[in-house]
Motif scaffolding. Sequence first.
Motif, PDB file in Angstrom:
ATOM      1  N   GLN A   1       0.802   0.503  -1.888  1.00 49.98           N
ATOM      2  CA  GLN A   1      -0.546   0.095  -2.290  1.00 49.98           C
ATOM      3  C   GLN A   1      -1.483   0.011  -1.090  1.00 49.98           C
ATOM      4  OE1 GLN A   1       0.132  -3.582  -4.363  1.00 49.98           O
ATOM      5  NE2 GLN A   1       1.135  -2.579  -6.101  1.00 49.98           N
ATOM      6  N   THR A   2      -0.937  -0.356   0.075  1.00 52.35           N
ATOM      7  CA  THR A   2      -1.759  -0.514   1.271  1.00 52.35           C
ATOM      8  C   THR A   2      -2.146   0.834   1.880  1.00 52.35           C
ATOM      9  OG1 THR A   2      -0.684  -2.625   1.778  1.00 52.35           O
ATOM     10  CG2 THR A   2      -1.865  -1.539   3.577  1.00 52.35           C
ATOM     11  N   ILE A   3      -1.179   1.748   1.984  1.00 54.82           N
ATOM     12  CA  ILE A   3      -1.451   3.024   2.658  1.00 54.82           C
ATOM     13  C   ILE A   3      -1.863   4.128   1.685  1.00 54.82           C
ATOM     14  CG2 ILE A   3       0.154   2.417   4.499  1.00 54.82           C
ATOM     15  CD1 ILE A   3       2.149   4.409   3.324  1.00 54.82           C
ATOM     16  N   GLY A   4      -1.696   3.863   0.384  1.00 51.29           N
ATOM     17  CA  GLY A   4      -2.086   4.850  -0.604  1.00 51.29           C
ATOM     18  C   GLY A   4      -1.233   6.103  -0.601  1.00 51.29           C
ATOM     19  N   GLN A   5       0.034   5.977  -0.204  1.00 53.29           N
ATOM     20  CA  GLN A   5       0.938   7.124  -0.163  1.00 53.29           C
ATOM     21  C   GLN A   5       2.280   6.769  -0.794  1.00 53.29           C
ATOM     22  OE1 GLN A   5       1.361   8.861   3.749  1.00 53.29           O
ATOM     23  NE2 GLN A   5      -0.762   8.385   4.300  1.00 53.29           N
ATOM     24  N   LYS A   6       2.957   7.781  -1.317  1.00 56.26           N
ATOM     25  CA  LYS A   6       4.291   7.600  -1.866  1.00 56.26           C
ATOM     26  C   LYS A   6       5.305   7.590  -0.735  1.00 56.26           C
ATOM     27  CE  LYS A   6       7.197   7.339  -5.345  1.00 56.26           C
ATOM     28  NZ  LYS A   6       7.214   6.158  -6.239  1.00 56.26           N
ATOM     29  N   LEU A   7       6.193   6.600  -0.740  1.00 56.17           N
ATOM     30  CA  LEU A   7       7.187   6.472   0.327  1.00 56.17           C
ATOM     31  C   LEU A   7       8.381   7.391   0.068  1.00 56.17           C
ATOM     32  CD1 LEU A   7       7.102   2.578   0.645  1.00 56.17           C
ATOM     33  CD2 LEU A   7       6.116   4.241   2.241  1.00 56.17           C
ATOM     34  N   PRO A   8       9.145   7.723   1.122  1.00 49.91           N
ATOM     35  CA  PRO A   8      10.330   8.581   0.952  1.00 49.91           C
ATOM     36  C   PRO A   8      11.359   7.930   0.032  1.00 49.91           C
ATOM     37  CG  PRO A   8       9.742   8.376   3.271  1.00 49.91           C
ATOM     38  CD  PRO A   8       8.902   7.385   2.537  1.00 49.91           C
ATOM     39  N   GLU A   9      12.167   8.744  -0.613  1.00 49.26           N
ATOM     40  CA  GLU A   9      13.219   8.255  -1.497  1.00 49.26           C
ATOM     41  C   GLU A   9      14.187   7.359  -0.710  1.00 49.26           C
ATOM     42  OE1 GLU A   9      15.209   7.723  -5.041  1.00 49.26           O
ATOM     43  OE2 GLU A   9      13.332   8.836  -4.713  1.00 49.26           O
ATOM     44  N   GLY A  10      14.470   6.175  -1.259  1.00 55.04           N
ATOM     45  CA  GLY A  10      15.407   5.262  -0.604  1.00 55.04           C
ATOM     46  C   GLY A  10      14.825   4.516   0.580  1.00 55.04           C
ATOM     47  N   PHE A  11      13.507   4.600   0.770  1.00 57.97           N
ATOM     48  CA  PHE A  11      12.862   3.914   1.895  1.00 57.97           C
ATOM     49  C   PHE A  11      13.202   2.426   1.886  1.00 57.97           C
ATOM     50  CE2 PHE A  11       9.098   1.726   3.717  1.00 57.97           C
ATOM     51  CZ  PHE A  11       9.090   2.308   4.976  1.00 57.97           C
ATOM     52  N   GLN A  12      13.588   1.895   3.051  1.00 56.77           N
ATOM     53  CA  GLN A  12      13.948   0.496   3.271  1.00 56.77           C
ATOM     54  C   GLN A  12      15.309   0.103   2.687  1.00 56.77           C
ATOM     55  OE1 GLN A  12      10.427  -1.756   1.981  1.00 56.77           O
ATOM     56  NE2 GLN A  12       9.886  -2.035   4.124  1.00 56.77           N
ATOM     57  N   ARG A  13      16.052   1.033   2.161  1.00 57.04           N
ATOM     58  CA  ARG A  13      17.424   0.748   1.774  1.00 57.04           C
ATOM     59  C   ARG A  13      18.333   0.884   2.999  1.00 57.04           C
ATOM     60  NH1 ARG A  13      17.676  -2.195  -2.854  1.00 57.04           N
ATOM     61  NH2 ARG A  13      15.933  -1.533  -4.163  1.00 57.04           N
ATOM     62  N   ALA A  14      19.484   0.247   2.946  1.00 59.91           N
ATOM     63  CA  ALA A  14      20.382   0.205   4.106  1.00 59.91           C
ATOM     64  C   ALA A  14      20.705   1.602   4.628  1.00 59.91           C
ATOM     65  CB  ALA A  14      21.665  -0.539   3.730  1.00 59.91           C
ATOM     66  N   GLU A  15      20.927   2.543   3.723  1.00 65.32           N
ATOM     67  CA  GLU A  15      21.293   3.896   4.130  1.00 65.32           C
ATOM     68  C   GLU A  15      20.167   4.572   4.914  1.00 65.32           C
ATOM     69  OE1 GLU A  15      23.800   2.477   0.908  1.00 65.32           O
ATOM     70  OE2 GLU A  15      21.612   2.551   1.153  1.00 65.32           O
ATOM     71  N   PHE A  16      18.923   4.342   4.512  1.00 63.89           N
ATOM     72  CA  PHE A  16      17.757   4.894   5.210  1.00 63.89           C
ATOM     73  C   PHE A  16      17.645   4.281   6.605  1.00 63.89           C
ATOM     74  CE2 PHE A  16      13.277   5.157   6.324  1.00 63.89           C
ATOM     75  CZ  PHE A  16      12.904   6.420   5.886  1.00 63.89           C
ATOM     76  N   LEU A  17      17.863   2.967   6.698  1.00 66.34           N
ATOM     77  CA  LEU A  17      17.761   2.296   7.992  1.00 66.34           C
ATOM     78  C   LEU A  17      18.873   2.714   8.942  1.00 66.34           C
ATOM     79  CD1 LEU A  17      15.764   0.508   6.277  1.00 66.34           C
ATOM     80  CD2 LEU A  17      16.441  -1.375   7.771  1.00 66.34           C
ATOM     81  N   LEU A  18      20.076   2.948   8.410  1.00 69.22           N
ATOM     82  CA  LEU A  18      21.175   3.422   9.249  1.00 69.22           C
ATOM     83  C   LEU A  18      20.855   4.800   9.815  1.00 69.22           C
ATOM     84  CD1 LEU A  18      24.085   3.086  10.334  1.00 69.22           C
ATOM     85  CD2 LEU A  18      24.888   4.162   8.215  1.00 69.22           C
ATOM     86  N   GLU A  19      20.322   5.671   8.975  1.00 68.79           N
ATOM     87  CA  GLU A  19      19.967   7.024   9.403  1.00 68.79           C
ATOM     88  C   GLU A  19      18.906   7.018  10.493  1.00 68.79           C
ATOM     89  OE1 GLU A  19      18.063  11.102   7.434  1.00 68.79           O
ATOM     90  OE2 GLU A  19      18.804   9.496   6.133  1.00 68.79           O
TER      91      GLU A  19
END
Length: 276
Positions: free
Chosen positions: A235-253
């Motif tokens: 809502q703040t940036i007006g863009q769609k985030l990547p799939e799985g954004f902020q999930r543990a697997e995304f952060l590990l990668e």
Amino acid sequence: MLKDMFKKTSSQSKKMLDSAQIPDGLFQKCVKCNEILYAEDVVSNYYTCPNCGSYFRITPRERLSMVLDKGSFIEWSTEYPISDPLSFPGYKQKLEHVKTVTNLDEAVITGVGTINGTDVAIGVMSSDFLMGSMGKVVGEKITGLIERATEQRLPLIIFCCSGGARMQEGIVSLMQMAKTSQALKKHDEAGLLYVPVLTDPTTGGVMASFAMLGDVILAEPGALIGFAGPRVIEQTIGQKLPEGFQRAEFLLEHGFIDKIVKRSKLKQTLSILIKS
């Protein structure tokens, strides 16, 4: 006898739920796949869904029983008065109600126990207590845990689960970020190990302080980890985030955490870390 009567397949369980009165606690429903599950199967599977593998949120006592040696836990810091620095309307009443419902004094349990015979200071946050939000008492208990771990030269483990700072306490809540971080600095200077385990969700001021200051940062599969939530960011940036954004697997990668560990392997992993 009763257990065997209700040991049915998932489809049979659904029919029984529609046609009969079932004792409370015998079945649980997975919020991800909506499967009706036999409660004992969930427990024996480390509180994960045998059907889809998703993780159930669990209480601090259940968490402690999974990682500590049986009967080894001694609780610390059990007596704290209610903190209401802003005299926030209805806040004290809400705290009293949540205490009664959860049988917890606050959103974290702290103490000392053993993992495969090795002493460890440990804290476990609870999502059931105002979504694990951090106010003055939570900050005091975690700071006290860290300081006692430093004094007794113990490795430290904190299971993090939080919606962030507790807005009903204003700046007093935000101060706990600095307080816990300072205590961890002294623990680190003493040459001692700190391992945070990030569970679903770990967000806000907790994520921005002690949750991300570990020597080795572990996470459970699929845990939501971030400062602001994905919907707020979109809502703040007006863009769609990547799939799985902020999930543990995304952060590990992307190098924010060190390892994702299944619950079935967690005690073994922690034991290796605190003994190395």
